[in-house]
Design an enzyme around this catalytic site. Structure first.
Site, PDB file in Angstrom:
ATOM      1  N   ASP A  46       0.832  -1.203   0.000  1.00 12.62           N
ATOM      2  CA  ASP A  46       0.000   0.000   0.000  1.00 12.62           C
ATOM      3  C   ASP A  46       0.872   1.260   0.000  1.00 12.62           C
ATOM      4  O   ASP A  46       0.513   2.281  -0.589  1.00 12.62           O
ATOM      5  CB  ASP A  46      -0.935   0.002   1.214  1.00 12.62           C
ATOM      6  N   GLY A  47       2.033   1.191   0.670  1.00 15.61           N
ATOM      7  CA  GLY A  47       2.968   2.322   0.687  1.00 15.61           C
ATOM      8  C   GLY A  47       3.448   2.642  -0.734  1.00 15.61           C
ATOM      9  O   GLY A  47       3.536   3.809  -1.123  1.00 15.61           O
ATOM     10  N   ASN A 123      -4.972   8.623   1.632  1.00 14.77           N
ATOM     11  CA  ASN A 123      -5.236   8.063   2.965  1.00 14.77           C
ATOM     12  C   ASN A 123      -5.697   9.139   3.942  1.00 14.77           C
ATOM     13  O   ASN A 123      -6.794   9.055   4.463  1.00 14.77           O
ATOM     14  CB  ASN A 123      -3.973   7.420   3.553  1.00 14.77           C
ATOM     15  N   GLU A 124      -4.823  10.096   4.210  1.00 15.75           N
ATOM     16  CA  GLU A 124      -5.154  11.067   5.253  1.00 15.75           C
ATOM     17  C   GLU A 124      -4.199  12.247   5.286  1.00 15.75           C
ATOM     18  O   GLU A 124      -3.138  12.232   4.648  1.00 15.75           O
ATOM     19  CB  GLU A 124      -5.158  10.412   6.647  1.00 15.75           C
ATOM     20  N   ARG A 149      -6.855  20.196  22.290  1.00 13.20           N
ATOM     21  CA  ARG A 149      -5.485  20.158  22.818  1.00 13.20           C
ATOM     22  C   ARG A 149      -5.061  18.706  22.874  1.00 13.20           C
ATOM     23  O   ARG A 149      -5.787  17.866  23.414  1.00 13.20           O
ATOM     24  CB  ARG A 149      -5.426  20.718  24.249  1.00 13.20           C
ATOM     25  N   ASP A 151      -2.083  15.551  21.028  1.00 12.60           N
ATOM     26  CA  ASP A 151      -0.972  15.258  20.110  1.00 12.60           C
ATOM     27  C   ASP A 151      -1.274  15.682  18.675  1.00 12.60           C
ATOM     28  O   ASP A 151      -0.354  15.942  17.906  1.00 12.60           O
ATOM     29  CB  ASP A 151      -0.663  13.749  20.133  1.00 12.60           C
ATOM     30  N   ALA A 186      -4.598  11.397  21.161  1.00 13.48           N
ATOM     31  CA  ALA A 186      -4.336  11.684  22.575  1.00 13.48           C
ATOM     32  C   ALA A 186      -4.773  13.099  22.982  1.00 13.48           C
ATOM     33  O   ALA A 186      -3.939  13.939  23.339  1.00 13.48           O
ATOM     34  CB  ALA A 186      -2.843  11.488  22.872  1.00 13.48           C
TER      35      ALA A 186
HETATM   36  P1  NAP Z   1       4.953   2.986   6.749  1.00 13.35           P
HETATM   37  O1  NAP Z   1       5.060   3.481   8.161  1.00 13.35           O
HETATM   38  O2  NAP Z   1       6.125   2.384   6.085  1.00 13.35           O
HETATM   39  O3  NAP Z   1       3.726   1.926   6.633  1.00 13.35           O
HETATM   40  C1  NAP Z   1       2.518   2.119   7.209  1.00 13.35           C
HETATM   41  C2  NAP Z   1       1.664   0.839   7.083  1.00 13.35           C
HETATM   42  O4  NAP Z   1       0.347   1.255   6.687  1.00 13.35           O
HETATM   43  C3  NAP Z   1       2.131  -0.183   6.053  1.00 13.35           C
HETATM   44  O5  NAP Z   1       1.961  -1.465   6.600  1.00 13.35           O
HETATM   45  C4  NAP Z   1       1.171   0.037   4.903  1.00 13.35           C
HETATM   46  O6  NAP Z   1       0.960  -1.123   4.128  1.00 13.35           O
HETATM   47  C5  NAP Z   1      -0.091   0.392   5.639  1.00 13.35           C
HETATM   48  N1  NAP Z   1      -1.109   1.107   4.873  1.00 13.35           N
HETATM   49  C6  NAP Z   1      -0.967   2.147   4.016  1.00 13.35           C
HETATM   50  N2  NAP Z   1      -2.172   2.512   3.534  1.00 13.35           N
HETATM   51  C7  NAP Z   1      -3.088   1.686   4.099  1.00 13.35           C
HETATM   52  C8  NAP Z   1      -4.480   1.559   4.000  1.00 13.35           C
HETATM   53  N3  NAP Z   1      -5.203   2.397   3.244  1.00 13.35           N
HETATM   54  N4  NAP Z   1      -5.112   0.611   4.743  1.00 13.35           N
HETATM   55  C9  NAP Z   1      -4.415  -0.218   5.533  1.00 13.35           C
HETATM   56  N5  NAP Z   1      -3.080  -0.169   5.665  1.00 13.35           N
HETATM   57  C10 NAP Z   1      -2.428   0.782   4.950  1.00 13.35           C
HETATM   58  O7  NAP Z   1       4.437   4.218   5.894  1.00 13.35           O
HETATM   59  P2  NAP Z   1       4.151   4.352   4.341  1.00 13.35           P
HETATM   60  O8  NAP Z   1       4.310   3.031   3.654  1.00 13.35           O
HETATM   61  O9  NAP Z   1       4.882   5.528   3.843  1.00 13.35           O
HETATM   62  O10 NAP Z   1       2.597   4.701   4.398  1.00 13.35           O
HETATM   63  C11 NAP Z   1       2.141   5.922   4.906  1.00 13.35           C
HETATM   64  C12 NAP Z   1       0.885   5.595   5.665  1.00 13.35           C
HETATM   65  O11 NAP Z   1       1.259   5.012   6.897  1.00 13.35           O
HETATM   66  C13 NAP Z   1       0.065   6.788   6.046  1.00 13.35           C
HETATM   67  O12 NAP Z   1      -0.812   7.171   5.022  1.00 13.35           O
HETATM   68  C14 NAP Z   1      -0.648   6.298   7.301  1.00 13.35           C
HETATM   69  O13 NAP Z   1      -1.975   5.874   7.024  1.00 13.35           O
HETATM   70  C15 NAP Z   1       0.141   5.088   7.738  1.00 13.35           C
HETATM   71  N6  NAP Z   1       0.528   5.257   9.137  1.00 13.35           N
HETATM   72  C16 NAP Z   1       0.006   4.387  10.043  1.00 13.35           C
HETATM   73  C17 NAP Z   1       0.282   4.533  11.388  1.00 13.35           C
HETATM   74  C18 NAP Z   1      -0.321   3.563  12.364  1.00 13.35           C
HETATM   75  O14 NAP Z   1      -1.028   2.633  11.937  1.00 13.35           O
HETATM   76  N7  NAP Z   1      -0.091   3.740  13.669  1.00 13.35           N
HETATM   77  C19 NAP Z   1       1.118   5.566  11.839  1.00 13.35           C
HETATM   78  C20 NAP Z   1       1.633   6.438  10.888  1.00 13.35           C
HETATM   79  C21 NAP Z   1       1.319   6.280   9.524  1.00 13.35           C
HETATM   80  P3  NAP Z   1       2.088  -1.805   3.222  1.00 13.35           P
HETATM   81  O15 NAP Z   1       2.969  -2.574   4.166  1.00 13.35           O
HETATM   82  O16 NAP Z   1       1.296  -2.691   2.308  1.00 13.35           O
HETATM   83  O17 NAP Z   1       2.821  -0.725   2.498  1.00 13.35           O
END
Ligand code: NAP
Length: 268
Positions: A46-47, A123-124, A149, A151, A186
């Site tokens: 997804d990334g 995504n967001e 107020r 994070d 938070a």
């Molecule tokens: P990353 O930190 O390397 O990966 C974030 C994880 O989110 C990966 O496992 C990715 O899947 C998964 N993901 C991305 N889009 C998704 C979706 N629509 N539904 C379910 N899982 C999804 O960051 P990145 O690859 O650059 O991706 C950025 C995304 O990370 C942001 O858009 C945010 O949604 C997510 N994120 C999640 C958290 C959390 O869950 N606590 C915190 C910060 C950011 P793959 O392994 O298949 O790439």
């Protein structure tokens, strides 16, 4: 004649799959065009898909996307390498159906006289700070809703609701619902400070505005995987975008089945 492009996560498995798909599709007389593809095939997770989306964000109305995962099942990357032969024949021989998902529009208004930045998120958008707590007024449809107020806040699309939003306790929203969701990170809640404490889901015709209280604080504003630092932010405005992402659909894989297969262990 279909023009295609392929993006890869960059690991050995994804690069090999990319080269295989490319040579098969060229054999079927499709044209490889990195600049103006009709179809973008993302190989990775997804990334990787998020990166492909932002690479071709300037031509969303002309490009359809498809995602193949080389790791675990993804939400955007929902084809597996063993389905490759079937997928290549489908791409080469059949016109594809298009399924559209809503996107988030983010406008960042800096101090007066400076240019407004506009972004689209798949995504967001998340708003945080490295300078203590985020303190901002949240307005919905132009009306003051609360002073937040904590994070930070995460404003997600329906398809992004399974990503960061889910980790924050937000609801999973079906992508046919044109909406955005606000989830708290938070929040500080005590006898002095109070926020709603529940995720809020807004329909297409309702905007939300985030108005920081302190002009001098810097904010970390993340759009999908891209983070930027802003100072002197007056307003961050979020709404459902007019643009949509288009997925090339060759077979049915319902959203709730993807949710189940990704998050619910099947012990039957
Ligand atoms: P990353 O930190 O390397 O990966 C974030 C994880 O989110 C990966 O496992 C990715 O899947 C998964 N993901 C991305 N889009 C998704 C979706 N629509 N539904 C379910 N899982 C999804 O960051 P990145 O690859 O650059 O991706 C950025 C995304 O990370 C942001 O858009 C945010 O949604 C997510 N994120 C999640 C958290 C959390 O869950 N606590 C915190 C910060 C950011 P793959 O392994 O298949 O790439």
């Amino acid at each position: 004649m279909k023009k295609f492009s392929i993006t890869s996560k960059g690991d050995e498995k994804s690069n090999k799959l990319k080269e295989d798909i490319k040579s098969y599709l060229l054999e079927f007389n499709l044209v490889y065009d990195k600049e103006e593809p009709d179809l973008v095939i993302s190989v990775g997770g997804d990334g990787t898909f998020l990166e492909a989306f932002h690479t071709y964000i300037h031509r969303l109305d002309k490009t359809a996307f498809i995602g193949i995962h080389t790791g675990h099942l993804g939400f955007y990357a929902d084809w597996v390498p063993k389905e490759m032969e079937k997928l290549i024949i489908e791409i080469a021989k059949n016109p594809f159906q298009v399924v559209e998902y809503p996107l988030l529009e983010v406008k960042i208004f800096p101090e007066e006289g400076k240019q407004v930045d506009r972004f689209l998120a798949l995504n967001e958008c998340s708003v945080k700070t490295a300078d203590g707590s985020v303190v901002l007024d949240l307005l919905i449809k132009g009306e003051h809703f609360e002073r937040f107020r904590g994070d930070g806040l995460c404003i997600s699309t329906p398809s992004g609701s399974t990503a960061y939003n889910k980790a924050l306790g937000g609801a999973i929203i079906h992508p046919s619902l044109e909406s955005i969701q606000i989830a708290e990170m938070a929040s500080i809640n005590n006898r002095v400070f109070r926020t709603i404490g529940s995720p809020l889901i807004l329909p297409k015709h309702h905007k939300c505005e985030l108005k920081p209280i302190h002009d001098d604080r810097s904010f970390l504003i993340t759009i999908d995987h891209i983070t930027k630092t802003y100072t002197n932010v007056k307003t961050i405005e979020c709404s459902v975008a007019n643009e949509k992402i288009r997925f090339a659909r060759f077979r049915s894989f319902p959203f709730w089945k993807r949710v189940h297969d990704s998050f619910v262990a099947d012990e039957r």
